[in-house]
Design a protein around this motif. Sequence first.
Motif, PDB file in Angstrom:
ATOM      1  N   SER A  99       0.844  -1.207   0.000  1.00  0.00           N
ATOM      2  CA  SER A  99       0.000   0.000   0.000  1.00  0.00           C
ATOM      3  C   SER A  99       0.869   1.243   0.000  1.00  0.00           C
ATOM      4  N   PRO A 100       0.593   2.148  -0.899  1.00  0.00           N
ATOM      5  CA  PRO A 100       1.351   3.415  -0.889  1.00  0.00           C
ATOM      6  C   PRO A 100       0.896   4.286   0.286  1.00  0.00           C
ATOM      7  N   THR A 101       1.829   4.657   1.125  1.00  0.00           N
ATOM      8  CA  THR A 101       1.519   5.489   2.290  1.00  0.00           C
ATOM      9  C   THR A 101       2.558   6.593   2.378  1.00  0.00           C
ATOM     10  N   SER A 102       2.229   7.572   3.197  1.00  0.00           N
ATOM     11  CA  SER A 102       3.179   8.660   3.419  1.00  0.00           C
ATOM     12  C   SER A 102       4.311   8.156   4.304  1.00  0.00           C
ATOM     13  N   ALA A 103       5.369   8.926   4.351  1.00  0.00           N
ATOM     14  CA  ALA A 103       6.532   8.530   5.167  1.00  0.00           C
ATOM     15  C   ALA A 103       6.163   8.450   6.633  1.00  0.00           C
ATOM     16  N   GLU A 104       5.329   9.388   7.076  1.00  0.00           N
ATOM     17  CA  GLU A 104       4.953   9.393   8.500  1.00  0.00           C
ATOM     18  C   GLU A 104       4.094   8.176   8.831  1.00  0.00           C
ATOM     19  N   GLU A 105       3.105   7.867   7.965  1.00  0.00           N
ATOM     20  CA  GLU A 105       2.265   6.693   8.200  1.00  0.00           C
ATOM     21  C   GLU A 105       3.088   5.412   8.109  1.00  0.00           C
ATOM     22  N   GLY A 106       4.000   5.353   7.151  1.00  0.00           N
ATOM     23  CA  GLY A 106       4.853   4.173   7.027  1.00  0.00           C
ATOM     24  C   GLY A 106       5.724   3.965   8.256  1.00  0.00           C
ATOM     25  N   PHE A 107       6.260   5.073   8.777  1.00  0.00           N
ATOM     26  CA  PHE A 107       7.084   4.970   9.979  1.00  0.00           C
ATOM     27  C   PHE A 107       6.260   4.488  11.176  1.00  0.00           C
ATOM     28  N   THR A 108       5.063   5.034  11.311  1.00  0.00           N
ATOM     29  CA  THR A 108       4.180   4.631  12.424  1.00  0.00           C
ATOM     30  C   THR A 108       3.826   3.155  12.326  1.00  0.00           C
ATOM     31  N   GLN A 109       3.479   2.715  11.112  1.00  0.00           N
ATOM     32  CA  GLN A 109       3.134   1.307  10.936  1.00  0.00           C
ATOM     33  C   GLN A 109       4.352   0.417  11.168  1.00  0.00           C
ATOM     34  N   HIS A 110       5.527   0.879  10.769  1.00  0.00           N
ATOM     35  CA  HIS A 110       6.759   0.124  10.997  1.00  0.00           C
ATOM     36  C   HIS A 110       7.032  -0.031  12.490  1.00  0.00           C
ATOM     37  N   GLN A 111       6.858   1.047  13.256  1.00  0.00           N
ATOM     38  CA  GLN A 111       7.070   0.984  14.701  1.00  0.00           C
ATOM     39  C   GLN A 111       6.076   0.037  15.365  1.00  0.00           C
ATOM     40  N   ARG A 112       4.847   0.058  14.857  1.00  0.00           N
ATOM     41  CA  ARG A 112       3.829  -0.844  15.422  1.00  0.00           C
ATOM     42  C   ARG A 112       4.211  -2.312  15.187  1.00  0.00           C
ATOM     43  N   MET A 113       4.707  -2.611  13.997  1.00  0.00           N
ATOM     44  CA  MET A 113       5.126  -3.991  13.704  1.00  0.00           C
ATOM     45  C   MET A 113       6.318  -4.399  14.565  1.00  0.00           C
ATOM     46  N   LEU A 114       7.243  -3.461  14.754  1.00  0.00           N
ATOM     47  CA  LEU A 114       8.380  -3.764  15.629  1.00  0.00           C
ATOM     48  C   LEU A 114       7.914  -4.049  17.053  1.00  0.00           C
TER      49      LEU A 114
END
Length: 203
Positions: free
Chosen positions: A40-55
């Motif tokens: 899914s194409p997301t903004s950098a901020e949303e991608g970072f937030t989702q990445h932190q959630r997965m971590l």
Amino acid sequence: MGAVTDDEVIRKRLLIDGDGAGDDRKINVFLKSYIKWCNSPTSAEEGFTQHQRMLGILTQCENSMGKTLMVYDMNLREMENYEKIYTNIEENITSAHEKIAECKKEIQRAKRIRKNRQEYDALAKVIQQHPDRHETLKQLEALDKELQQLSHIKENVDAKLELRKKQFHVLLSTIQELQQTLENDEKSENDDNSQESLMDSSE
């Protein structure tokens, strides 16, 4: 490939599901989030937030797996300790049986001593009915000494037998207390696991 044992199945299940708090579900959520994040194409901020959630999800799973491994290793050590205790109990029981057999032999010996003493008493009465002679007196003295020795031996045998009975009673009491302790430990461990599952479910 060899057959998979129940222990291996349980261990793999624990490694996947952690302490039973649904870590397999967390992993599935993580995988879906990861695929969605990649596609899914997301903004950098949303991608970072989702990445932190997965971590964060991965960290929770790793912590649960580490805790499960520690519990598993502790249970293995406890099982080894219980096996040593059971082996010690079996050895004590075997020793107790041997002591009981020895006591039975001593009882039979004591019975023979008693029978001999009765025969000696009867013989002494017969001798006393005869005219008093020097040789007869010497025999009586020797007989009295032998009777005293036999009486002393019988007293020692009786004392040993009583001691063996007390020791065997203490051994049986210790075994019963140990079995009760093992049952209480197992019940306490099951209660602790149930409480941890309830706490993890509430979280």
